[in-house]
Design a protein around this motif. Sequence first.
Motif, mmCIF file in Angstrom:
data_model
loop_
_atom_site.group_PDB
_atom_site.id
_atom_site.type_symbol
_atom_site.label_atom_id
_atom_site.label_comp_id
_atom_site.label_asym_id
_atom_site.label_seq_id
_atom_site.Cartn_x
_atom_site.Cartn_y
_atom_site.Cartn_z
ATOM 1 N N THR A 128 0.638 -1.167 -0.096
ATOM 2 C CA THR A 128 -0.277 0.012 -0.132
ATOM 3 C C THR A 128 0.880 1.385 -0.016
ATOM 4 O O THR A 128 2.032 1.188 0.304
ATOM 5 C CB THR A 128 -0.800 0.208 1.105
ATOM 6 O OG1 THR A 128 -0.177 -0.193 2.478
ATOM 7 C CG2 THR A 128 -1.984 -1.175 0.997
ATOM 8 N N TRP A 157 -10.674 -2.539 0.087
ATOM 9 C CA TRP A 157 -9.605 -2.681 -0.812
ATOM 10 C C TRP A 157 -9.304 -4.227 -1.310
ATOM 11 O O TRP A 157 -9.341 -5.109 -0.176
ATOM 12 C CB TRP A 157 -8.288 -1.934 -0.713
ATOM 13 C CG TRP A 157 -8.645 -0.505 -0.386
ATOM 14 C CD1 TRP A 157 -9.147 0.203 0.522
ATOM 15 C CD2 TRP A 157 -8.275 0.615 -1.250
ATOM 16 N NE1 TRP A 157 -9.350 1.434 0.431
ATOM 17 C CE2 TRP A 157 -8.529 1.666 -0.683
ATOM 18 C CE3 TRP A 157 -7.357 0.411 -2.366
ATOM 19 C CZ2 TRP A 157 -8.079 2.860 -1.215
ATOM 20 C CZ3 TRP A 157 -7.146 2.038 -2.997
ATOM 21 C CH2 TRP A 157 -7.558 2.981 -2.185
ATOM 22 N N ARG A 158 -8.679 -4.615 -2.249
ATOM 23 C CA ARG A 158 -7.913 -5.841 -2.408
ATOM 24 C C ARG A 158 -6.816 -5.798 -3.019
ATOM 25 O O ARG A 158 -6.292 -4.777 -3.874
ATOM 26 C CB ARG A 158 -8.988 -6.643 -3.378
ATOM 27 C CG ARG A 158 -8.338 -7.948 -3.753
ATOM 28 C CD ARG A 158 -9.321 -9.120 -4.054
ATOM 29 N NE ARG A 158 -10.454 -9.085 -4.935
ATOM 30 C CZ ARG A 158 -11.455 -9.693 -4.755
ATOM 31 N NH1 ARG A 158 -11.410 -11.004 -4.132
ATOM 32 N NH2 ARG A 158 -12.409 -9.538 -5.531
ATOM 33 N N TYR A 159 -5.841 -6.526 -2.684
ATOM 34 C CA TYR A 159 -4.564 -6.757 -2.997
ATOM 35 C C TYR A 159 -4.256 -8.075 -3.725
ATOM 36 O O TYR A 159 -4.798 -9.191 -3.255
ATOM 37 C CB TYR A 159 -3.372 -6.460 -1.868
ATOM 38 C CG TYR A 159 -2.024 -7.135 -2.625
ATOM 39 C CD1 TYR A 159 -1.357 -6.320 -3.354
ATOM 40 C CD2 TYR A 159 -1.632 -8.303 -2.346
ATOM 41 C CE1 TYR A 159 0.172 -6.774 -3.648
ATOM 42 C CE2 TYR A 159 -0.330 -8.819 -2.481
ATOM 43 C CZ TYR A 159 0.287 -8.155 -3.294
ATOM 44 O OH TYR A 159 1.508 -8.572 -3.824
ATOM 45 N N ILE A 166 -3.256 -3.094 -5.787
ATOM 46 C CA ILE A 166 -4.433 -2.656 -5.049
ATOM 47 C C ILE A 166 -5.376 -2.010 -5.754
ATOM 48 O O ILE A 166 -5.281 -1.288 -6.596
ATOM 49 C CB ILE A 166 -3.899 -1.880 -3.601
ATOM 50 C CG1 ILE A 166 -3.687 -0.433 -3.820
ATOM 51 C CG2 ILE A 166 -3.008 -2.772 -2.838
ATOM 52 C CD1 ILE A 166 -3.570 0.224 -2.991
#
Length: 723
Positions: A358, A389-391, A397
């Motif tokens: 991030t 959020w998604r990584y 992200i």
Amino acid sequence: MNTTGSPKSPTSQKYANSAEFPAQFARTRRFSLGVPRHFTVSPDGRRVLFVRTGSGTDPVGRLWQYEDGAERLLADPGLLIGAAAGAVPEEERLRRERARERSVGVVSYAADDAALLVAFALSGALWAVRTDGGAPFPVAAAGPVVDPRPSPDGRHIAYVSGRCLHVVGLSGGDRQLARAEGPDISYGLAEYVAAESMHRMRGYWWSPDSARLLVARVDTGPVARRYLGDPADPAKPPRAIAYPAAGTPNAEVTVQLLSLEGERVDVVWDRGAYEYLVDAGWDAHGPFVAVQSRDQRTLRTLAVDPATGATEVRHERTDAAWVELVPGTPARTASGAPVLPEDDGGTRFLTVGGRRVTPDGLQLRAVLGVEGEQVLFTASEDPLETHVWRYGPGRGIRRLSGGPGRYSGVARGGTVVLEGVTPQGNEVRVVRDADPVTGTVAGAGDGAPDEVIASLAEEPALTPRPAHLTLGERQLRGALFLPSWHQEGTGRLPVLLDPYGGPGVQQVGRARGWFTCVSQWFAEQGFAVLVVDGRGTPGRGPAWEKAVHGDQLTPALEDQVDALQAAGARYADLDLTRVAIRGWSFGGFLAAAAVLHRPDVFHAAVAGAPPTDQRLYDTHWKERYLGHPQERPENYARSSLAGHGHLLSRPLLLVHGLADDNVAAAHTLRFSAELLAAGKPHSVLPLPGATHAPSDDTVNEQLLHFQRDFLLDALRGRPGEPA
């Protein structure tokens, strides 16, 4: 012009739109009833399990399944036990108090890995239901059931009864895996500080192969006892509570590996150096525990050898102040990459496999889950909002939630459930992934249609109208609520500060929470209501949070004063000669401190459940900010109200539930005695039977009226207000 008015004054028409709000606020349990929550997604992403009460005023929780755009009721307590509903076990009552649970019936559940078998407890009885059809059915248990959890394969259900851990097959065959050796021992339950201060509400974890469990054993023998009686019922015996006040011994928490055949292996780590069990789990890579030192400056993630119980350090976090606990961490991806937070100056980063994923300024709030190599998490770019959020490796992200608000969620099998509190209230959207492998999501502003799980919560009788402000040199985030009937320049309004202002809670945001509705209600009574999140509150990074290390009073109070003065300079209709402040818990402490230390600014206060003597609060929470009281007594002295009662020169109302096991009523009673001894007039409102979160509807309704009347009376006759 009398701008404050009174509900009985000729200006009573001003309040018509808010007259029903206090009763509505109480009967809806702070607008929590009817809101869907506790989501579980099936492995294929097609089905979503959740809990929701029957309406915005119905307190009975029911279990639901959402599939193919339709809801199906899985379990209705009214049909299962009807009027036979009884009291819940004491351990469950305490768990609900720690979780601030306001409903009854099905309030929680657990499912197997396939989300085909769901277990839940009703009035201490064990129930299960299959999500692919059929009615709920009772499962014979050895006694009153707490925290039932199916094995991943769905063949067994573990539960706690009488502080002992049991496992039962669906067709019977109950086995006691761990027996409490005495009245101070429990297996499979979270101790007080874990549930109240560490985000850990559970005490056991299944292995992925369903053959063993990782179990916490808690011995509260070393912990001092508090005794809570009911002064309104002197014939009722008091109950003893193991409460570790700052500087006193904690419960002894150990961990064991238990097999279904009765084999037991002790998990070994240096408990002398790391006495707190912060979290634990068991994934495809084996069991693990997270342990923390008493001074909270070191947090270790330990891999556990399931054969021997030996542990190996896999990661260590340190901090000169304290290591902040981030919900959902530690975790691991399918490849074994550790998922952890990392604090660096003004930013809390998410790291995966030891690498920051991030950017600077995006504040990690919680890890929601890991699926494969993807990590679902919440974070804030702007402290007024929290988004999901998604990584994913190679893709970086991506934010999944769309409009303004505070969001959380779950994801599995290509489906994301986004639950948010927005400016319009609660919403739940089910977003289907376009590509569950890569994590690319349709929706979140892409124009794809989302599915909605309906909230049945009532619409508030009034609409919050906050003006979001950035105030003073520290760019304090604030919200100003003015009466809907007020026109600029028609008269000056007394000011009411309505903060929490302490660690763990944000009140200012682009979201319609219950507290924004309450602030607007007070505005409709004739106040200009200012809410400010100062130093120590979450959402603005570790440096902001840790600015209160060693002193929980001075920075917090300074920020309220600075924000008030900045707002007064911007809005001419704010009358700074008539300023009141109210709050609950830390907010109550802050309100009382305001009239003690800054009577030149604050002219009246309502302090609900205030922790007046920080030495009386629990070890993990209070030592985090102030250190050990024997090593840093000056921190406790400067951060307490006790010892400063002689400074009171303004009207002060102290409110406290007499059954509060979090902030004990002793805080208020001792401080009231100090004020009396110093000859300082004040008012005390005791609430018999009320805990830290009063649950009686009548009390919650009338408490709003009582505070309003006290504050209006206290400010009446000051400059700018006719006597």
